[in-house]
Design a protein around this motif. Sequence first.
Motif, PDB file in Angstrom:
ATOM      1  N   LEU A  99      -1.283   1.824  -3.813  1.00  0.00           N
ATOM      2  CA  LEU A  99      -0.725   1.836  -2.399  1.00  0.00           C
ATOM      3  C   LEU A  99      -1.031   0.505  -1.636  1.00  0.00           C
ATOM      4  O   LEU A  99      -0.161  -0.308  -0.999  1.00  0.00           O
ATOM      5  CB  LEU A  99      -1.323   2.934  -1.438  1.00  0.00           C
TER       6      LEU A  99
ATOM      7  N   ILE B 176       1.070  -1.979  -3.213  1.00  0.00           N
ATOM      8  CA  ILE B 176       2.345  -2.197  -2.437  1.00  0.00           C
ATOM      9  C   ILE B 176       2.500  -2.833  -1.149  1.00  0.00           C
ATOM     10  O   ILE B 176       3.438  -3.545  -0.961  1.00  0.00           O
ATOM     11  CB  ILE B 176       3.044  -0.702  -2.625  1.00  0.00           C
TER      12      ILE B 176
ATOM     13  N   PHE C 204       5.458   5.720  -4.059  1.00  0.00           N
ATOM     14  CA  PHE C 204       5.513   4.295  -4.428  1.00  0.00           C
ATOM     15  C   PHE C 204       6.292   3.615  -4.165  1.00  0.00           C
ATOM     16  O   PHE C 204       6.585   2.841  -3.318  1.00  0.00           O
ATOM     17  CB  PHE C 204       4.906   3.978  -5.810  1.00  0.00           C
TER      18      PHE C 204
END
Length: 419
Positions: free
Chosen positions: A28, A31, A328
Amino acid sequence: MMRASDTKTLNDVRMRGFTHRTEVHSALAWIDASTTVPLPGETIALEQASARVLSDEVIAPIAVPEFDRAAMDGYALRGNDTAGAGDYNPLEFPVVGHAWPGRPFEGQVPVGSAIRIMTGAPVPNGPDAVVPAEYATEQDGRIAITQAVSPGQHVGHVGEDIARGSSVLAAGRRLRPQDVGLVASLGLSQLQVVQQPRVRLLVTGNEVRAPGTAKSAYEIYDANSMTLRGLLERDGAVLESHLRLGDDPQIIEQALAAPGADVILISGGSSVGAEDHAPRLLEKVGELAIHGVAMRPSSPAGMGRIGQALVFLLPGNPVSCLCAYDFFAGRAIRRLGGRPTEWPYRAQRAIVARKIVSQVGRVDYVRVKLGAEGVEPLALSGASMLSTTTRADGFVVAPAESEGFGSGSEVTVYLYECP
């Protein structure tokens, strides 16, 4: 594109298995670091603006209303002239004209006179209040009123709703229908909004067939595409292209390397089987940042980039695909489109009726039912069983540091309902 003579070493895990799995929080973080700002803005027609995200603040070019207007059907007059009016003391006024929306009364209304006026019509010079029609009786060009009104009563004043030059809507706002209506009331026909992420959907697998086509007994229909298309629409993306590629590495590589997408989703081919080419090809033509995540299902998920495009490897098993997208790919798409990072699922707290088992060191995505006794796990495995997500009311996330949730504990349930 990389040539055979290049010296880059490719990390090929096919038929070997994962030696390391990235923790979910690290995935995470990657991202979020890769999507620090939304995509640039674009100008669109107001008719297309509902559910889009503003890239620029909206400043009112006019006041709303731009003129004093009647808030009721009735009679416009001077409020002070009505003092003392009542059922036992009706006051009379001559009616000297009328005002309609878009057709004002021209000139000055004499003191002690009234005009007939409709809701939304401009209040003429002189009157400063409106007596509602139900408190007035008109006969032979005169009205008798039975209710006093104070100056300004039942009149909408200039800028009462929106002041000229004021900030109406902030950048980053996702536009609701009433927001678009408000912009229309300002006379604006266009808005600056964040571009919608362009997503390329690539489906691998020689055994995968499109719904509605013939297949053999050992082939399967492509469920993931339909699931992903719905999720992309939910998260504000536009489908740049949708291709079913089989398992030919050259065809997959060409589809990966083609320009035109902000995000590329690959369904299938992300694990460690002999025909799982996607991770190796992503590493060849771009960057494979993460492959293998400490979670169940979706452990073969991966992510990286090719140029400016983010690439997400989604496992072929339908529940794993859904889970990996939500954790995701969906997060990245929402951030690029200027939407909130959080899941667009309604959440509620509930009591566990039957123990939810997990394993320390990995995140578990557990489909659950909500019953009279509380939350019960519906499936702890079965990543190929998409029906578990249709029979489930939602899901619970067991964090990596947890061994699950015992009976009687309170958990957050994310509901599988339309947002």
